[in-house]
Design an enzyme around this catalytic site. Sequence first.
Site, PDB file in Angstrom:
ATOM      1  N   CYS A  55       0.835  -1.217   0.000  1.00  0.00           N
ATOM      2  CA  CYS A  55       0.000   0.000   0.000  1.00  0.00           C
ATOM      3  C   CYS A  55       0.865   1.261   0.000  1.00  0.00           C
ATOM      4  CB  CYS A  55      -0.921   0.019   1.220  1.00  0.00           C
ATOM      5  SG  CYS A  55      -2.012  -1.395   1.305  1.00  0.00           S
ATOM      6  N   ARG A 138      -7.765  -4.430  -3.224  1.00  0.00           N
ATOM      7  CA  ARG A 138      -7.320  -3.247  -3.987  1.00  0.00           C
ATOM      8  C   ARG A 138      -8.306  -3.032  -5.138  1.00  0.00           C
ATOM      9  NH1 ARG A 138      -2.308  -2.678  -1.691  1.00  0.00           N
ATOM     10  NH2 ARG A 138      -1.545  -4.658  -0.898  1.00  0.00           N
TER      11      ARG A 138
HETATM   12  C1  BEZ Z   1       0.526  -4.606   1.877  1.00  0.00           C
HETATM   13  O1  BEZ Z   1       1.733  -4.811   1.909  1.00  0.00           O
HETATM   14  O2  BEZ Z   1       0.056  -3.550   1.468  1.00  0.00           O
HETATM   15  C2  BEZ Z   1      -0.393  -5.668   2.350  1.00  0.00           C
HETATM   16  C3  BEZ Z   1      -0.055  -6.979   2.131  1.00  0.00           C
HETATM   17  C4  BEZ Z   1      -0.894  -7.983   2.605  1.00  0.00           C
HETATM   18  C5  BEZ Z   1      -2.055  -7.658   3.285  1.00  0.00           C
HETATM   19  C6  BEZ Z   1      -2.394  -6.326   3.474  1.00  0.00           C
HETATM   20  C7  BEZ Z   1      -1.563  -5.330   3.005  1.00  0.00           C
END
Ligand code: BEZ
Length: 238
Positions: A55, A138
Amino acid sequence: METNQKETMHAMPRIGDPAPEFKAVTTQGPINFPGDFKGDWVILFSHPADFTPVCTSEFMTFAVMEEKFAAVNCKLVGLSIDGIYSHIAWLRTIKEKIEYRGMKDVEVKFPLIEDITMEVANKYGMVQPGESETKAVRAVFFIDPKGVIRTIIYYPLSLGRNFDELYRVVVALQAADAFGVAMPADWRPGDDVIVPTAGSCGVAKERMESKEDMKCYDWFFCTKPLPEEKVWSKLKKK
Ligand code: BEZ
């Protein structure tokens, strides 16, 4: 159907639907969606959680590209199932501490919605329980100036979005509307575009024989050039 299953089911908005309305608190103050954005294109997107690496890479990329989207009249609005203080702290950390792939001192100026109650995420089908029951996937909703959903893309938690593609979608949708054409696979400004299918065999035959700058591969598949300058002259803000 089991009762608990029923309770977690939500209608998913679809392409062509009006964007579901909501009021929310954001890092840039309250918003009334999509009313506040009428007349602009807007990308409403969700991310799973603040203070997570994928993110963070996405937010930095979106923030760096914000002006590029603004130049084609497209605003950005983010959302996650986190509270406003988490959002503020995360965005401050990004600005003050994170240097990634040449991006540093990155300020996120577009609104980030707090959705601790999941009200908005559920309205938009952003919570997909097979992936996570507590985090939004997402999701990316492309909404036109009339408030209609024109494209939806979902990515899972483990895969960051392709931002060139998100920008290409906005430009392609706007160009398709402006010139009354459709866009072939992998279209980019300057590539040939697809002329709407002729309504009858007679028209199709005429078209295939016409001297117009059109190329027909068969009666149902004709393209014509659309010069890049012409695309940008319609799309870029004056
Ligand atoms: C992330 O790195 O943005 C992420 C990865 C797995 C679950 C939630 C967020």
